[in-house]
Design a protein around this motif. Structure first.
Motif, PDB file in Angstrom:
ATOM      1  N   GLY A   1       0.797  -1.221   0.000  1.00 17.08           N
ATOM      2  CA  GLY A   1       0.000   0.000   0.000  1.00 17.08           C
ATOM      3  C   GLY A   1       0.822   1.259   0.000  1.00 17.08           C
ATOM      4  O   GLY A   1       0.362   2.302  -0.466  1.00 17.08           O
ATOM      5  N   LEU A   2       2.056   1.193   0.509  1.00 14.26           N
ATOM      6  CA  LEU A   2       2.916   2.370   0.557  1.00 14.26           C
ATOM      7  C   LEU A   2       3.774   2.404  -0.700  1.00 14.26           C
ATOM      8  O   LEU A   2       4.949   2.072  -0.700  1.00 14.26           O
ATOM      9  N   ARG A   3       3.139   2.786  -1.784  1.00 11.00           N
ATOM     10  CA  ARG A   3       3.834   2.932  -3.067  1.00 11.00           C
ATOM     11  C   ARG A   3       3.151   4.013  -3.878  1.00 11.00           C
ATOM     12  O   ARG A   3       2.054   4.476  -3.545  1.00 11.00           O
ATOM     13  N   SER A   4       3.805   4.407  -4.943  1.00 10.43           N
ATOM     14  CA  SER A   4       3.361   5.582  -5.691  1.00 10.43           C
ATOM     15  C   SER A   4       1.967   5.411  -6.283  1.00 10.43           C
ATOM     16  O   SER A   4       1.263   6.406  -6.483  1.00 10.43           O
ATOM     17  N   ASN A   5       1.538   4.191  -6.578  1.00  8.85           N
ATOM     18  CA  ASN A   5       0.212   3.964  -7.154  1.00  8.85           C
ATOM     19  C   ASN A   5      -0.903   4.502  -6.274  1.00  8.85           C
ATOM     20  O   ASN A   5      -1.978   4.844  -6.769  1.00  8.85           O
ATOM     21  N   PHE A   6      -0.659   4.572  -4.951  1.00 13.34           N
ATOM     22  CA  PHE A   6      -1.704   4.964  -4.015  1.00 13.34           C
ATOM     23  C   PHE A   6      -1.338   6.240  -3.268  1.00 13.34           C
ATOM     24  O   PHE A   6      -1.723   6.440  -2.113  1.00 13.34           O
ATOM     25  N   ARG A   7      -0.629   7.150  -3.939  1.00 12.38           N
ATOM     26  CA  ARG A   7      -0.176   8.375  -3.271  1.00 12.38           C
ATOM     27  C   ARG A   7      -1.353   9.233  -2.830  1.00 12.38           C
ATOM     28  O   ARG A   7      -1.294   9.884  -1.791  1.00 12.38           O
ATOM     29  N   ARG A   8      -2.420   9.287  -3.613  1.00 12.12           N
ATOM     30  CA  ARG A   8      -3.537  10.154  -3.232  1.00 12.12           C
ATOM     31  C   ARG A   8      -4.250   9.619  -1.994  1.00 12.12           C
ATOM     32  O   ARG A   8      -4.604  10.385  -1.091  1.00 12.12           O
ATOM     33  N   GLN A   9      -4.481   8.309  -1.959  1.00 14.84           N
ATOM     34  CA  GLN A   9      -5.134   7.726  -0.793  1.00 14.84           C
ATOM     35  C   GLN A   9      -4.295   7.933   0.464  1.00 14.84           C
ATOM     36  O   GLN A   9      -4.814   8.298   1.528  1.00 14.84           O
TER      37      GLN A   9
END
Length: 606
Positions: A343-351
């Motif tokens: 979950g701590l990766r760039s794909n989910f930066r907004r969340q």
């Protein structure tokens, strides 16, 4: 120096300062052969890490950033917040570095826009474009800890000049492992994550960290974080003046957000804060061209870099020694996830950013950043003569736009990012706003796509099938939802699609990549279609507030969007239960007796 005094954090700080210094020292014309990829930045950091002598790890290369006084827009504020008063300089001869590294550092030296060209940005493995400058600033702030600066400065203080000492502002470098605002996983029982204790010199109203919603594990790719609270105080309301600023938020996001809105309050686009763009090529990108010539400096790439810098800086500030090398940290963040956390990766930066701070907190940080900049640079052209009430209004409006039009909207990869072929013929415009959202599954490709490379390949494959085999003008769907955290633009918000026979001009067609006859899409993808995408479209005036959601099979004789997915759709509040599948099938047979025009073919791939 003995091995016992070796400090990995000081090495990381020194590497970062050397890199930042090189960015400022390089002269135009330096040859560059490395493509503008995040992998190249990671390679540059790894090379620097190898060249930093362990015997000098007690020194920080602050001298490399002293050149910032003459070379950057915001160097005075950056110098004040991040360059400590007792840091010592350590130099590294640029000739010791490879020509490729020198060329790359020139290309990503500073973020800027000239015409429609955006500079200082790189393409990340997840398909997003990232500004390097705010990313490095966040890493630097994180390595130093959350530096709490008390406001306001003495109104009689003179602006800082080269070589001047810092005014006494009560700056405090907190114990970052005990007092930093932090992201924490929720406990196993699914209750709300507990927010860490605040520094003793900060009130909760000054530095608020919004807890996650009940049952939500922060950073999970399957269970998304809810949208931030966007009910910031109205511009006309009485607001409490900020008493502190957090250097991490100021140098990554708050300052630039406030200044950009102050300069150009009408630059935000319907699709989100900032402007997207296209690379000349994806394999070895060199030139990034913005899609809108009126772009604000706070582009999509800048916001991506700012959020990445804030999230990684927050992670570094609360990670105990030994901290990971920066090259490893970035490899994980732009890869499978930091320290094994997908979950701590760039794909989910907004969340993740939505959970890092709340709208009231960010409003205070933007306001405080403008106050601090105004005190440091009284002659700043955009801040001179501005009252506290005016600064508060700017901060409120800027934060509202950011939280509603960026954080609360999905990340959408434009057509050029996945390599779309040109539209064949002339697209027909939609009459907005529309009243329906039609849900599909692609069926083929059947497996969900979980990374940018596979999702982009699936998009190209579907477009070829729709254009070459079906004979359509373009890919039929308005948008396609991957399982990688991204939405992929098909025909988009403004053009009639070919997704739902007889209804293409009445609603948007949204397809999940995969076959969902017996299983469901990823939870984050479902959340995007149920809440995030339509919510963003309603706010932008693209979708009516009373819109209805239907499965493809309710309007066309088909099994799409699959039994499992359709049964879930029936439980959603916006689902139009009065439209029965069997009624839609009878209507479909009536359509078959009189073939529709070729421009409106059925899009069922089964």
């Amino acid at each position: 120096m003995s091995l016992g005094s070796w400090n990995p954090t000081m090495v990381a700080q020194r590497v970062l300062w050397i890199l930042l210094g090189l960015l400022l020292q390089l002269k135009p014309g330096t040859a560059a052969t490395l493509p503008l990829l995040m992998d190249s930045v990671i390679q540059a950091l790894a090379e620097l890490e190898q060249k930093v002598p362990a015997t000098n790890t007690s020194h920080t290369a602050s001298a490399w950033l002293l050149f910032a006084q003459d070379s950057g827009r915001h160097d005075l504020l950056h110098h004040f917040l991040l360059e400590g008063r007792t840091l010592q300089a350590t130099k590294l001869d640029p000739q010791q570095l490879s020509p490729e590294l020198l060329g790359l550092t020139k290309d990503v030296a500073q973020h800027g826009i000239r015409g429609r060209q955006e500079y200082g940005v790189v393409l990340a493995p997840d398909g997003s474009t990232v500004a390097v400058e705010p990313l490095l600033a966040g890493l630097e702030a994180g390595l130093q800890g959350h530096r709490v600066v008390h406001l306001p400065l003495d109104s009689t203080a003179t602006p800082l000049e080269a070589g001047a000492t810092f005014p006494d502002t009560g700056a405090v470098v907190s114990d970052v492992r005990a007092t930093s605002p932090r992201l924490r996983d929720g406990p196993p029982d699914g209750t709300s994550a507990e927010v860490g204790a605040m520094p003793p010199n900060i009130r909760a109203t000054d530095l608020d960290v919004k807890p996650t919603s009940p049952g939500v594990r922060l950073g999970s790719p399957d269970v998304p974080v809810t949208a931030p609270d966007v009910q910031a105080s109205s511009p006309g309301a009485k607001a409490r003046s900020p008493t502190t600023v957090d250097s991490l938020l100021v140098v990554t996001l708050a300052r630039d957000l406030g200044l950009a809105f102050l300069q150009s309050p009408q630059t935000w686009s319907h699709s989100g804060l900032g402007t997207e763009g296209c690379w000349d090529q994806l394999s070895a990108p060199r030139t990034f061209t913005l899609l809108d010539s009126r772009a604000s400096p706070v582009t999509m790439a800048f916001l991506n870099g700012a959020l990445d810098g804030a999230l990684l800086g927050d992670y570094l500030s609360r990670t105990p020694e030994p901290r990971p090398p920066l090259s490893n940290l970035l490899s994980q963040y732009y890869g499978a996830g930091v320290a094994g956390d997908s979950g701590l990766r760039s794909n989910f930066r907004r969340q993740n950013a939505a959970a890092l701070t709340s709208a009231p907190t960010l409003t205070q940080q933007v306001w405080g950043a403008l106050i601090l900049l105004q005190r440091l640079e009284p002659t700043h052209p955009h801040l001179r003569g501005m009252s506290q009430e005016q600064l508060a209004e700017v901060a409120t409006n800027a934060t509202k736009e950011f939280t509603e039009a960026f954080l609360a909207c999905p990340a959408i990869h434009p057509r050029c990012r996945w390599g779309a072929a040109p539209y064949r013929g002339s697209p027909r415009p939609l009459q907005l706003p529309l009243g329906f959202l039609y849900v599909h599954h692609t069926y083929v490709p059947a497996p969900p796509c979980t990374d940018f490379a596979h999702c982009a390949a699936d998009m190209r494959s579907m477009q070829r099938f729709h254009q070459d085999t079906r004979g359509w003008d373009d890919i039929g769907y308005s948008f396609v939802i991957g399982s990688d955290g991204y939405v992929y633009e098909g025909r988009g918000w403004h053009w009639v699609g070919a997704h739902t026979l007889g209804h293409n001009s009445l609603g948007f067609g949204v397809a999940f990549v995969g076959n969902y006859t017996a299983e469901l899409p990823a939870k984050a993808a479902l959340h995007t279609v149920q809440d995030v995408l339509p919510g963003c479209a309603v706010r932008a005036g693209l979708l009516r507030p009373d819109y209805a959601l239907l499965g493809h099979r309710q309007l066309v004789s088909t099994d799409c969007p699959g039994d499992a997915l359709f049964n879930l759709l029936r439980t959603w509040p916006r689902f139009a239960a009065n439209v029965k599948p069997r009624t839609a099938r009878r209507a479909s047979r009536r359509f078959k007796r009189k073939p529709p025009p070729k421009i409106l073919p059925a899009t069922d791939l089964q």
